[in-house]
Design a protein around this motif. Structure first.
Motif, short mmCIF file in Angstrom:
data_model
loop_
_atom_site.label_atom_id
_atom_site.label_comp_id
_atom_site.label_asym_id
_atom_site.label_seq_id
_atom_site.Cartn_x
_atom_site.Cartn_y
_atom_site.Cartn_z
N ILE A 38 -23.72 -22.72 -38.71
CA ILE A 38 -23.39 -21.32 -39.00
C ILE A 38 -21.91 -21.20 -39.32
O ILE A 38 -21.52 -20.47 -40.24
CB ILE A 38 -23.80 -20.42 -37.82
N ALA A 39 -21.07 -21.92 -38.58
CA ALA A 39 -19.62 -21.87 -38.85
C ALA A 39 -19.31 -22.38 -40.25
O ALA A 39 -18.51 -21.78 -40.98
CB ALA A 39 -18.88 -22.69 -37.79
N LEU A 40 -19.96 -23.47 -40.67
CA LEU A 40 -19.74 -24.02 -42.00
C LEU A 40 -20.19 -23.04 -43.08
O LEU A 40 -19.48 -22.82 -44.07
CB LEU A 40 -20.47 -25.36 -42.15
N ARG A 41 -21.36 -22.45 -42.90
CA ARG A 41 -21.87 -21.48 -43.89
C ARG A 41 -20.96 -20.26 -43.97
O ARG A 41 -20.76 -19.69 -45.05
CB ARG A 41 -23.29 -21.07 -43.51
N THR A 42 -20.41 -19.83 -42.84
CA THR A 42 -19.50 -18.69 -42.84
C THR A 42 -18.23 -19.03 -43.61
O THR A 42 -17.74 -18.21 -44.40
CB THR A 42 -19.14 -18.30 -41.39
N GLU A 43 -17.71 -20.23 -43.44
CA GLU A 43 -16.52 -20.65 -44.19
C GLU A 43 -16.80 -20.69 -45.69
O GLU A 43 -15.99 -20.24 -46.50
CB GLU A 43 -16.05 -22.03 -43.72
N ILE A 44 -17.96 -21.24 -46.07
CA ILE A 44 -18.32 -21.30 -47.50
C ILE A 44 -18.45 -19.90 -48.07
O ILE A 44 -17.95 -19.60 -49.15
CB ILE A 44 -19.62 -22.12 -47.69
N ARG A 45 -19.11 -19.02 -47.34
CA ARG A 45 -19.28 -17.64 -47.80
C ARG A 45 -17.93 -16.96 -48.00
O ARG A 45 -17.68 -16.31 -49.02
CB ARG A 45 -20.12 -16.84 -46.80
N ASP A 46 -17.03 -17.12 -47.02
CA ASP A 46 -15.72 -16.49 -47.10
C ASP A 46 -14.92 -17.08 -48.27
O ASP A 46 -14.19 -16.34 -48.96
CB ASP A 46 -14.96 -16.65 -45.79
#
Length: 134
Positions: free
Chosen positions: A118-126
């Motif tokens: 989830i942390a990785l996906r949040t970084e990619i989204r941001d």
């Protein structure tokens, strides 16, 4: 028509509310007994009177203004609030905290561990939202 009424009455929230009102009324008499028979005599021993009704009276154009009655009501409210907090709320919070520790639940002031996916996906989204990226 009667079936609809029966369905309404038997809903869980209506029954729960009825039980809460009845228990609240019964508990109110316990708190009032604590305040009237334990706390107010203690205050009367300190101040000299169990209430402040005679404290501030003014005769204003033939009408009696009784500030002491309001003061007594405020003191009673504060005593009832303190009794509920110290006798019910604090012990209940401690019991809930003990239960949560026993079950291994994180405290409210602690952050729950974040899933790395989830942390990785949040970084990619941001990063994709950032208009200054190249």
């Amino acid at each position: 028509m009667l079936q609809g009424f029966k369905d309404f009455i038997m809903k869980g929230n209506v029954v729960d509310l009825a039980v809460a009102v009845i228990i609240g009324a019964a508990f109110g008499s316990v708190v009032n007994a604590l305040v009237q028979n334990v706390l107010m005599p203690f205050i009367a021993g300190l101040v000299g009177s169990p209430n402040f009704d005679e404290f501030a009276r003014w005769n204003f154009n033939g009408n009696m203004v009784e500030f002491g009655v309001l003061l007594t009501a405020v003191v009673n409210f504060l005593l009832v609030s303190a009794a509920i907090y110290f006798v019910i709320v604090m012990p209940m919070n401690k019991l809930i905290a003990m239960r949560d520790r026993r079950l291994g639940m994180p405290r409210k002031d602690e952050e729950a561990p974040v899933d790395p996916q989830i942390a990785l996906r949040t970084e990619i989204r941001d990063a994709l939202k950032d208009p200054t990226r190249q």
